[in-house]
Design a protein around this motif. Structure first.
Motif, PDB file in Angstrom:
ATOM      1  N   VAL A  32       4.325   6.954  10.116  1.00  0.00           N
ATOM      2  CA  VAL A  32       3.228   7.475   9.304  1.00  0.00           C
ATOM      3  C   VAL A  32       3.381   8.990   9.265  1.00  0.00           C
ATOM      4  CG1 VAL A  32       0.742   7.661   9.046  1.00  0.00           C
ATOM      5  CG2 VAL A  32       1.742   5.540   9.910  1.00  0.00           C
ATOM      6  N   TRP A  35      -1.991  11.104   6.606  1.00  0.00           N
ATOM      7  CA  TRP A  35      -3.079  10.146   6.463  1.00  0.00           C
ATOM      8  C   TRP A  35      -4.347  10.861   6.027  1.00  0.00           C
ATOM      9  CZ3 TRP A  35      -0.508  11.519  10.808  1.00  0.00           C
ATOM     10  CH2 TRP A  35      -1.205  12.323  11.703  1.00  0.00           C
ATOM     11  N   GLU A  45      -2.364   6.190   3.882  1.00  0.00           N
ATOM     12  CA  GLU A  45      -1.305   6.752   4.706  1.00  0.00           C
ATOM     13  C   GLU A  45      -0.035   6.884   3.882  1.00  0.00           C
ATOM     14  OE1 GLU A  45      -2.255   4.913   9.061  1.00  0.00           O
ATOM     15  OE2 GLU A  45      -1.558   3.522   7.521  1.00  0.00           O
ATOM     16  N   CYS A  47       3.792   6.616   4.329  1.00  0.00           N
ATOM     17  CA  CYS A  47       4.640   5.976   5.332  1.00  0.00           C
ATOM     18  C   CYS A  47       6.116   6.042   4.941  1.00  0.00           C
ATOM     19  CB  CYS A  47       4.249   4.507   5.491  1.00  0.00           C
ATOM     20  SG  CYS A  47       2.545   4.251   5.982  1.00  0.00           S
ATOM     21  N   TRP A  81       1.488  10.998  -3.120  1.00  0.00           N
ATOM     22  CA  TRP A  81       0.531  11.428  -2.097  1.00  0.00           C
ATOM     23  C   TRP A  81      -0.280  12.621  -2.601  1.00  0.00           C
ATOM     24  CZ3 TRP A  81      -1.745   9.520   1.928  1.00  0.00           C
ATOM     25  CH2 TRP A  81      -2.369  10.351   2.850  1.00  0.00           C
TER      26      TRP A  81
END
Length: 90
Positions: A32, A35, A45, A47, A81
């Protein structure tokens, strides 16, 4: 100072993109990388596993619902992200 140490997902932006979420692979080890804060009902998260990266989403509750995006390159996952944190994808 807020007690939250991790970022929160930003509010949805106009024209946001819906990600496709699939059932998470069970029992697979991953690293990870980042997060979101656990104070919200949904935790995300970033990953990495097996040379690929992906986002994982956990809807918290008595029986957590864990899903993830398709595997992709680390750079594309980093872009996803950033888009998630700014409300451009969900």
């Amino acid at each position: 100072m807020s007690e939250c140490l991790a970022p929160h997902v930003g509010p949805l932006q106009a024209g946001h993109v819906l990600l496709t979420w699939i059932t998470a692979r069970r029992g697979e080890r991953c690293r990870v990388i980042a997060w979101t804060c656990h104070c919200r009902s949904v935790v995300y998260e970033l990953c990495s596993a097996g040379g690929q990266s992906y986002l994982r989403r956990t809807v918290q509750g008595p029986r957590p619902d864990i899903t993830e995006t398709a595997r992709t390159t680390a750079s594309k996952a980093q872009e996803l992200w950033a888009a998630l944190l700014t409300g451009r994808v969900r």
